[in-house]
Design an enzyme around this catalytic site. Structure first.
Site, PDB file in Angstrom:
ATOM      1  N   THR A 208       0.856  -1.203   0.000  1.00  0.00           N
ATOM      2  CA  THR A 208       0.000   0.000   0.000  1.00  0.00           C
ATOM      3  C   THR A 208       0.882   1.240   0.000  1.00  0.00           C
ATOM      4  OG1 THR A 208      -1.952   1.023   1.025  1.00  0.00           O
ATOM      5  CG2 THR A 208      -0.317   0.138   2.531  1.00  0.00           C
ATOM      6  N   ASN A 209       0.322   2.399   0.304  1.00  0.00           N
ATOM      7  CA  ASN A 209       1.114   3.631   0.386  1.00  0.00           C
ATOM      8  C   ASN A 209       0.584   4.498   1.530  1.00  0.00           C
ATOM      9  OD1 ASN A 209      -0.982   5.549  -0.734  1.00  0.00           O
ATOM     10  ND2 ASN A 209      -0.822   4.092  -2.419  1.00  0.00           N
ATOM     11  N   HIS A 210       1.156   5.684   1.690  1.00  0.00           N
ATOM     12  CA  HIS A 210       0.858   6.486   2.890  1.00  0.00           C
ATOM     13  C   HIS A 210      -0.396   7.359   2.795  1.00  0.00           C
ATOM     14  CE1 HIS A 210       4.508   5.350   4.872  1.00  0.00           C
ATOM     15  NE2 HIS A 210       5.235   5.739   3.855  1.00  0.00           N
ATOM     16  N   SER A 211      -1.117   7.298   1.668  1.00  0.00           N
ATOM     17  CA  SER A 211      -2.268   8.197   1.526  1.00  0.00           C
ATOM     18  C   SER A 211      -3.321   7.906   2.605  1.00  0.00           C
ATOM     19  CB  SER A 211      -2.889   8.017   0.144  1.00  0.00           C
ATOM     20  OG  SER A 211      -4.089   8.746   0.079  1.00  0.00           O
ATOM     21  N   ALA A 275      -4.664   7.525  -4.313  1.00  0.00           N
ATOM     22  CA  ALA A 275      -3.307   7.070  -4.603  1.00  0.00           C
ATOM     23  C   ALA A 275      -3.426   5.585  -4.967  1.00  0.00           C
ATOM     24  CB  ALA A 275      -2.419   7.273  -3.392  1.00  0.00           C
TER      25      ALA A 275
END
Ligand code: C5P
Length: 398
Positions: A208-211, A275
């Site tokens: 995943t990512n930090h959004s 994102a």
């Protein structure tokens, strides 16, 4: 903001009806003219005398007075009101509103109302969580009714959970928002994506990512406040769904793609703020991958680009994309504008202080075919308002 405004307060038969007295008092104190409508059941919970005294007008319950035949016109009431709020709104009344049933003055007035309508649900936690209630609320939200969310806490039944009517102060704030904002996007439907996607590797791990979704949620909220019917396709987040917005929860990029393609039909505006993962594991293991002494390699495949696919069938609609860049910001954003057939790109640079993931501020640059417009560091709500202004400009110039 409420001074001189005509507000109908509809009271239905729930124990939270006692809080309607405080609500009416707050509205009158702010200079609003309040007409109270009660269902017959509501009179069992709070007296007409109390409500008439506080609102400074006789309350209305029946369509006509059986003594003298005087008619209480729901049509006149519907035209008179600048806003209507039903507080508390029971499961029964919400269901009737969703079905268009008009078996009381309160309901026929709702059906005739030309003004913004808000409901403050109040009921026991199981009724609140029932699929029928959830679906009715969703239907009403889709039709533009503002849902003033019930709170969680101790309930009159002694149980604890979601179902307490929002406090009168919260309802007044919601009414101020509804009345105060010009409904410049009324009749428009907007699709907003927000948050990160989650790409499973196995039942335990994911990419995943930090959004956090804050920017997308702020945009959804702003468009809804301007009267648009908003569908928010959201990756997993901790954020509350904004007032009056319909949220579709998804996890992966593929799920987000499918939801967006479906929702794009009938939408006038698309804001792609999510994102979305560009790559996802080619294979998802059904069972937890066991470690060994060797290194391991996960083969990733490209996901489908949602914005580009919507852009390919834009047909006169407004489509906005986001770009989060660390290098060659401007040229990358311009390339996206063209490749995805966007009306404008909102550029965030990782180099800007105050524009980081999860914060409440952002520093955006709006880039369109005519050039770029750098904006100051501001709250995400203000950035959302700026983006909504741009969208309105484009719609008005079409
Ligand atoms: O190409 P890039 O991912 O940098 O573009 C970012 C923009 O494209 C954002 O608006 C994002 O929401 C959107 N996007 C998308 N689907 C993807 C990847 C990005 O809609 N699979």
């Amino acid at each position: 903001m409420l001074s001189g405004k005509h507000i109908i307060v509809g009271i239905t038969g729930g124990i939270a009806a006692y809080k309607a007295a405080v609500l009416v008092r707050l509205l009158v104190r702010r200079g609003a003219e309040v007409q109270v409508l009660m269902t017959p059941a509501a009179k069992e919970f709070i007296t007409p005398l109390t409500m008439a005294t506080l609102s400074k007008r006789p309350i209305l319950v029946e369509n006509f007075n059986p003594e003298n035949g005087a008619w209480n016109s729901h049509i006149d009431l519907g035209c008179w009101a600048d806003a209507m709020v039903i507080a508390p709104a029971t499961a029964n009344t919400l269901a009737k509103m969703a079905c268009g049933i008009g078996d009381s003055l309160l309901l026929t007035t709702y059906l005739s109302a030309r003004c913004p309508v808000a409901v403050a649900p109040a009921m026991d936690l199981d009724m609140m969580a029932h699929a029928a209630t959830c679906q009715n609320l969703e239907t009403l939200a889709q039709r533009g009714v503002a849902i003033i969310e019930a709170e969680s806490g101790e309930l009159a039944s002694g149980l604890s959970g979601k179902g307490r009517m929002a406090e009168p102060e919260v309802i007044v704030e919601a009414l101020e928002r509804i009345i105060g904002r010009p409904q410049t996007l009324k009749g428009k439907r907007a699709l907003v994506t927000a948050g990160a996607t989650i790409e499973a590797i196995d039942p335990v791990r994911y990419i995943t990512n930090h959004s956090t979704g804050k920017m997308g949620y702020a945009i959804a909220s702003e468009l809804a406040a301007r009267g648009a019917e908003v569908c928010l396709v959201s990756g997993p987040t901790r954020l509350e769904c904004p007032q009056g917005v319909r949220r579709v929860d998804v996890r992966s990029a593929d799920e987000m793609f499918e939801a967006c393609i479906q929702e794009w039909n009938g939408s006038d505006i698309g804001v792609m703020c999510a994102a979305v993962a560009d790559y996802t594991p080619e294979q998802v293991s059904d069972s937890k991958i066991k470690k060994s002494d060797d290194d391991m390699c996960i083969r990733l495949r490209r996901t489908r680009d949602i914005a580009a696919n919507l852009g390919a069938c834009k047909e006169g609609r407004v489509l906005v994309g986001f770009a989060l860049e660390t290098d060659n910001e401007q040229s990358n954003a311009v390339a996206k504008l063209q490749r995805k057939n966007l009306d404008f790109v909102v550029l965030n640079s990782m180099r800007d202080k105050g524009a980081c993931f999860g914060g409440d501020t952002n520093k955006i640059t709006i880039i369109d075919a005519t050039g770029e417009c750098p904006c100051p560091l501001e709250s995400k709500a203000d950035a959302a308002s700026r983006i909504a202004d741009r969208i309105e400009q484009i719609i008005n110039n079409k």
